[in-house]
Design a protein around this motif. Structure first.
Motif, PDB file in Angstrom:
ATOM      1  N   GLN A  99       0.821  -1.196   0.000  1.00 15.15           N
ATOM      2  CA  GLN A  99       0.000   0.000   0.000  1.00 15.15           C
ATOM      3  C   GLN A  99       0.864   1.258   0.000  1.00 15.15           C
ATOM      4  O   GLN A  99       0.584   2.222  -0.717  1.00 15.15           O
ATOM      5  N   HIS A 100       1.926   1.246   0.814  1.00 14.62           N
ATOM      6  CA  HIS A 100       2.800   2.410   0.849  1.00 14.62           C
ATOM      7  C   HIS A 100       3.549   2.569  -0.461  1.00 14.62           C
ATOM      8  O   HIS A 100       3.784   3.715  -0.915  1.00 14.62           O
ATOM      9  N   PHE A 106      10.122   1.595   3.059  1.00  9.71           N
ATOM     10  CA  PHE A 106       8.693   1.848   3.236  1.00  9.71           C
ATOM     11  C   PHE A 106       8.425   2.103   4.713  1.00  9.71           C
ATOM     12  O   PHE A 106       9.100   1.551   5.578  1.00  9.71           O
ATOM     13  N   TRP A 107       7.421   2.922   5.015  1.00 10.24           N
ATOM     14  CA  TRP A 107       7.182   3.295   6.392  1.00 10.24           C
ATOM     15  C   TRP A 107       5.731   3.729   6.595  1.00 10.24           C
ATOM     16  O   TRP A 107       5.003   4.022   5.642  1.00 10.24           O
ATOM     17  N   GLY A 108       5.334   3.791   7.853  1.00  9.88           N
ATOM     18  CA  GLY A 108       4.020   4.295   8.225  1.00  9.88           C
ATOM     19  C   GLY A 108       4.149   5.223   9.413  1.00  9.88           C
ATOM     20  O   GLY A 108       4.995   5.026  10.284  1.00  9.88           O
ATOM     21  N   TRP A 113       6.215   2.339  11.866  1.00 11.53           N
ATOM     22  CA  TRP A 113       6.900   1.130  11.383  1.00 11.53           C
ATOM     23  C   TRP A 113       7.732   1.481  10.159  1.00 11.53           C
ATOM     24  O   TRP A 113       7.495   2.492   9.503  1.00 11.53           O
ATOM     25  N   ALA A 114       8.728   0.642   9.888  1.00 13.31           N
ATOM     26  CA  ALA A 114       9.565   0.822   8.702  1.00 13.31           C
ATOM     27  C   ALA A 114       9.948  -0.556   8.180  1.00 13.31           C
ATOM     28  O   ALA A 114      10.102  -1.508   8.953  1.00 13.31           O
ATOM     29  N   CYS A 115      10.105  -0.641   6.870  1.00 11.05           N
ATOM     30  CA  CYS A 115      10.439  -1.924   6.263  1.00 11.05           C
ATOM     31  C   CYS A 115      11.358  -1.690   5.063  1.00 11.05           C
ATOM     32  O   CYS A 115      11.145  -0.757   4.273  1.00 11.05           O
ATOM     33  N   TYR A 116      12.360  -2.534   4.963  1.00  8.60           N
ATOM     34  CA  TYR A 116      13.287  -2.482   3.826  1.00  8.60           C
ATOM     35  C   TYR A 116      13.080  -3.741   2.995  1.00  8.60           C
ATOM     36  O   TYR A 116      13.277  -4.861   3.479  1.00  8.60           O
TER      37      TYR A 116
END
Length: 216
Positions: free
Chosen positions: A15-16, A153-155, A163-166
């Motif tokens: 989604q991000h 990516f993050w929220g 949150w954050a994601c690589y």
């Protein structure tokens, strides 16, 4: 905070990715300028590809990487004991950065300043994560890993980043060595040979979750 399920994490990232497609398109177009992709003005027109974007970017990157690094904790007219404590903070930060650079160089990667400088200039900003880890012998080490903003990516929550994601691709051999997870070669969702598998390195305020497509 409840642990998010793998499908929830992937949905957040997708989604991000969709919501920020314009930003990621800009990242890609800026990189094309830096790589000096040939400019085509169209049929019937002469075209010229200038090297100005690359030379200007390299100049700014060199300014950042070659500048003197100063680590300083303000004294604020404190007593001698506090000044010694502040000096110890400075030495700790300097040692931490040196240790992180040594780790990256062992992995045949550029130093922190080199990577962050490149991302700051070419992408427009930079990201990363910092961990204190223990090895098999119980020794504490520092792990500072720069993240390419294109794959970050993050929220946001009420207090900032929630949150954050690589998300990057790694080979089966890399996944086995780093996470101890075996990826079967006959998995139909994977690329042919070892072109890569999507790995999601996700963090929230309490939990780090790593997702590998097709892992056992």
């Amino acid at each position: 905070m409840a642990r998010r399920k793998p499908e929830e994490i992937i949905a957040l990232v997708e989604q991000h990715d969709y919501d920020t497609h314009a930003l990621r398109d800009r990242f890609t177009s800026d990189y094309r300028l830096y790589r000096l992709e040939e400019f085509d003005a169209g049929e019937g027109y002469e075209s010229y590809t200038s090297n100005e974007p690359q030379t200007y970017a390299d100049k700014v990157i060199s300014f950042l990487t070659d500048a003197e690094l100063v680590v300083r904790v303000p004294y604020n007219n404190t007593n001698e004991e506090q000044r010694e404590f502040n000096d110890a903070k400075e030495r700790f930060i300097i040692g931490t950065l040196r240790s992180a650079d040594e780790r990256l160089q062992r992995r045949l990667q550029p130093t922190l300043r080199q990577q962050f400088s490149w991302y700051a200039v070419i992408r427009g900003w930079y990201a990363g994560r910092v961990l204190l880890t223990k090895d098999k012998e119980g020794q504490t080490g520092i792990d500072i890993t720069p993240w390419d903003p294109l794959h970050t990516f993050w929220g946001m929550g009420s207090d900032g980043v929630d949150w954050a994601c690589y998300r990057i691709k790694k080979t089966r051999a890399e996944i086995k060595a780093q996470y101890g997870v075996t990826i079967e070669k006959d998995n139909k969702s994977l690329y042919d040979q070892d072109m890569g598998v999507d790995v999601y390195d996700y963090y929230d305020g309490e939990i780090n979750t790593v997702l590998v497509d097709g892992g056992n």
